[in-house]
Design an enzyme around this catalytic site. Structure first.
Site, short mmCIF file in Angstrom:
data_model
loop_
_atom_site.label_atom_id
_atom_site.label_comp_id
_atom_site.label_asym_id
_atom_site.label_seq_id
_atom_site.Cartn_x
_atom_site.Cartn_y
_atom_site.Cartn_z
N LYS A 153 0.84 -1.20 0.00
CA LYS A 153 0.00 0.00 0.00
C LYS A 153 0.88 1.25 0.00
O LYS A 153 2.10 1.16 0.22
CB LYS A 153 -0.91 -0.03 1.22
N ARG A 209 -0.72 -14.61 5.81
CA ARG A 209 -1.42 -13.71 6.74
C ARG A 209 -0.76 -13.70 8.12
O ARG A 209 -0.77 -12.69 8.81
CB ARG A 209 -2.89 -14.03 6.79
N THR A 230 -4.78 -6.86 10.94
CA THR A 230 -5.09 -5.67 10.14
C THR A 230 -4.79 -4.38 10.90
O THR A 230 -4.26 -3.43 10.33
CB THR A 230 -6.56 -5.71 9.69
N ARG A 270 3.26 -5.85 9.61
CA ARG A 270 2.52 -4.67 10.08
C ARG A 270 3.06 -4.14 11.41
O ARG A 270 3.12 -2.93 11.61
CB ARG A 270 1.04 -4.99 10.16
N ASN A 284 -1.56 0.22 7.05
CA ASN A 284 -0.98 -1.03 7.53
C ASN A 284 -0.07 -1.69 6.49
O ASN A 284 0.13 -2.88 6.51
CB ASN A 284 -2.06 -1.98 8.03
N HIS A 308 -1.54 -5.56 1.92
CA HIS A 308 -2.77 -6.36 1.84
C HIS A 308 -2.36 -7.79 1.51
O HIS A 308 -1.46 -8.02 0.71
CB HIS A 308 -3.68 -5.82 0.73
#
Length: 159
Positions: free
Chosen positions: A10, A100, A106, A117, A137, A140
């Site tokens: 991001k 993940r 998140t 993150r 964060n 994705h």
């Protein structure tokens, strides 16, 4: 067996050249970036982002103003780049769960130490809400095989 997922850096990942460190962390965990491209966030890319996040937009409802927050986060503030990525893995774990776990929760303040993150973002839902934007964060990661397939299709022109 080689498994695939979709990940995307991001705009906040591009601050202070963090993207190179994040990509190294992904590779160091045995994930291979099969295809990627740094993409400037233009109005056309914003349309793709809206398609990408349409389920989240529907889930959050009109009172959350997700499209406006997306626009504020990806277009107006900070660097104006994203990096869509087709990522593969040949290990024993499920690629979705594995990627993940590496990415972290998140909300960065809830992410475990050592995750992407927790390492690269100090943002929170509370701060993002107070500034009418999405949480910064840095990355994705698809949340299911179905989402990964859909997201890879949405971003196929950039992969």
């Amino acid at each position: 067996m080689k498994q695939y997922t979709y990940m995307m850096l991001k705009p906040d990942a591009f601050q202070d050249q963090q993207q190179e460190k994040i990509l190294k962390m992904i590779k160091d965990h045995g994930l291979s970036i099969e295809a990627s491209q740094t993409v400037e966030v233009t109005m056309d890319v914003m349309k793709i982002l809206l398609e990408h996040y349409h389920q989240v937009i529907d889930e959050k409802g009109p009172d959350f103003h997700f499209p406006a927050r997306l626009f504020n986060t990806f277009y107006f503030h900070g660097p104006h780049y994203i990096m869509p990525m087709k990522v593969s893995y040949e290990g024993d774990e499920d690629i979705i769960a594995y990627s993940r776990k590496l990415v972290g929760k998140t909300n960065p303040v809830d992410a475990k130490e050592g995750t992407i993150r927790a390492t690269f973002s100090q943002d929170s839902y509370e701060l993002a809400d107070s500034e009418n934007r999405l949480v910064n964060n840095v990355i994705h990661a698809s949340d299911s095989i179905e989402s990964a397939q859909r997201e890879l299709q949405i971003w196929h022109d950039y992969l």
